[in-house]
Design a protein around this motif. Structure first.
Motif, PDB file in Angstrom:
ATOM      1  N   PRO A  34       0.695  -1.318  -0.069  1.00 13.01           N
ATOM      2  CA  PRO A  34       0.000   0.064   0.007  1.00 13.01           C
ATOM      3  C   PRO A  34       0.832   1.251   0.217  1.00 13.01           C
ATOM      4  CG  PRO A  34      -0.298  -1.110   2.019  1.00 13.01           C
ATOM      5  CD  PRO A  34       0.664  -1.916   1.197  1.00 13.01           C
ATOM      6  N   ASN A  35       0.336   2.124  -0.475  1.00 13.55           N
ATOM      7  CA  ASN A  35       0.956   3.451  -0.716  1.00 13.55           C
ATOM      8  C   ASN A  35       0.131   4.500  -0.083  1.00 13.55           C
ATOM      9  OD1 ASN A  35      -0.529   4.604  -2.706  1.00 13.55           O
ATOM     10  ND2 ASN A  35       0.766   4.046  -4.231  1.00 13.55           N
ATOM     11  N   ARG A  36       0.523   5.779   0.147  1.00 16.04           N
ATOM     12  CA  ARG A  36      -0.329   6.696   0.645  1.00 16.04           C
ATOM     13  C   ARG A  36      -0.655   7.791  -0.108  1.00 16.04           C
ATOM     14  NH1 ARG A  36       3.241   7.466   6.122  1.00 16.04           N
ATOM     15  NH2 ARG A  36       2.412   5.725   7.294  1.00 16.04           N
ATOM     16  N   ARG A  37      -0.969   7.459  -1.266  1.00 11.53           N
ATOM     17  CA  ARG A  37      -1.201   8.267  -2.615  1.00 11.53           C
ATOM     18  C   ARG A  37      -2.780   7.878  -3.171  1.00 11.53           C
ATOM     19  NH1 ARG A  37       3.320  10.366  -5.275  1.00 11.53           N
ATOM     20  NH2 ARG A  37       5.131   9.598  -4.169  1.00 11.53           N
ATOM     21  N   ARG A  38      -3.256   8.793  -3.967  1.00 12.44           N
ATOM     22  CA  ARG A  38      -4.576   8.613  -4.646  1.00 12.44           C
ATOM     23  C   ARG A  38      -4.623   7.782  -5.814  1.00 12.44           C
ATOM     24  NH1 ARG A  38      -6.988  14.618  -3.809  1.00 12.44           N
ATOM     25  NH2 ARG A  38      -6.792  14.764  -1.692  1.00 12.44           N
ATOM     26  N   ILE A  39      -3.378   7.315  -6.280  1.00 18.18           N
ATOM     27  CA  ILE A  39      -3.156   6.506  -7.301  1.00 18.18           C
ATOM     28  C   ILE A  39      -2.437   5.250  -7.208  1.00 18.18           C
ATOM     29  CG2 ILE A  39      -3.278   8.590  -8.941  1.00 18.18           C
ATOM     30  CD1 ILE A  39      -0.328   8.143  -9.201  1.00 18.18           C
ATOM     31  N   SER A  40      -2.585   4.245  -7.953  1.00 21.49           N
ATOM     32  CA  SER A  40      -1.682   3.100  -7.816  1.00 21.49           C
ATOM     33  C   SER A  40      -0.451   3.204  -8.939  1.00 21.49           C
ATOM     34  CB  SER A  40      -2.509   1.804  -8.095  1.00 21.49           C
ATOM     35  OG  SER A  40      -3.281   1.721  -7.209  1.00 21.49           O
ATOM     36  N   ARG A  41       0.684   2.727  -8.455  1.00 26.03           N
ATOM     37  CA  ARG A  41       1.736   2.804  -9.481  1.00 26.03           C
ATOM     38  C   ARG A  41       2.258   1.478  -9.789  1.00 26.03           C
ATOM     39  NH1 ARG A  41       5.428   6.950  -6.400  1.00 26.03           N
ATOM     40  NH2 ARG A  41       5.452   5.526  -4.975  1.00 26.03           N
ATOM     41  N   CYS A  42       2.916   1.393 -10.799  1.00 26.19           N
ATOM     42  CA  CYS A  42       3.295  -0.241 -11.187  1.00 26.19           C
ATOM     43  C   CYS A  42       4.732  -0.084 -11.786  1.00 26.19           C
ATOM     44  CB  CYS A  42       2.591  -0.699 -12.528  1.00 26.19           C
ATOM     45  SG  CYS A  42       0.891  -0.813 -11.854  1.00 26.19           S
ATOM     46  N   GLY A  43       5.518  -0.928 -11.492  1.00 32.75           N
ATOM     47  CA  GLY A  43       6.939  -1.160 -12.023  1.00 32.75           C
ATOM     48  C   GLY A  43       7.000  -2.462 -12.499  1.00 32.75           C
TER      49      GLY A  43
END
Length: 122
Positions: A34-43
């Motif tokens: 989980p992150n503390r952002r409003r979007i999800s990020r992928c690598g």
């Protein structure tokens, strides 16, 4: 995939691998935290042992496209790292690759509730 939706620094990848959980589907592995952002990020990670640069880039492009098409179904607030584990990812049919990515996302629980209920009915 838009730049804002990608992990870009080695520290971001390390955090996901260190703090997140792992799901394995044979040819492809997913780490999610989980992150503390409003979007999800992928690598995306493709090891040199899977082939030359052409093969590795083909695998990376195909997996990235599969994730891009499923991105609207992903709940916000996740960082994910997809790790290619087989050179066969360069050659399998794209619908099969999409199904593999979707299965991993569902197992990880990062698919939004309404979509996962719809997919369970199929």
């Amino acid at each position: 995939m838009k730049r804002a939706y990608r992990l870009r620094t080695p520290e971001q990848y390390q955090r996901v691998r260190r703090d997140g959980r792992t799901w394995d589907a044979g040819m492809l592995m997913l780490n999610a935290a989980p992150n503390r952002r409003r979007i999800s990020r992928c690598g995306f990670i493709v090891a040199k042992r899977l082939g030359g640069a052409v093969v590795r880039n083909r695998i990376r492009r195909r997996v990235r496209e599969a994730v891009r098409l499923l991105y609207p179904q992903i709940a916000p607030g996740w960082d994910m790292v997809f790790i290619a584990r087989s050179p066969a990812l360069a050659e399998i049919a794209f619908p099969q690759l999409q199904a593999l990515v979707q299965r991993l996302l569902q197992r990880a629980g990062v698919v939004q509730g309404v979509v996962s209920e719809t997919l369970d009915k199929d």
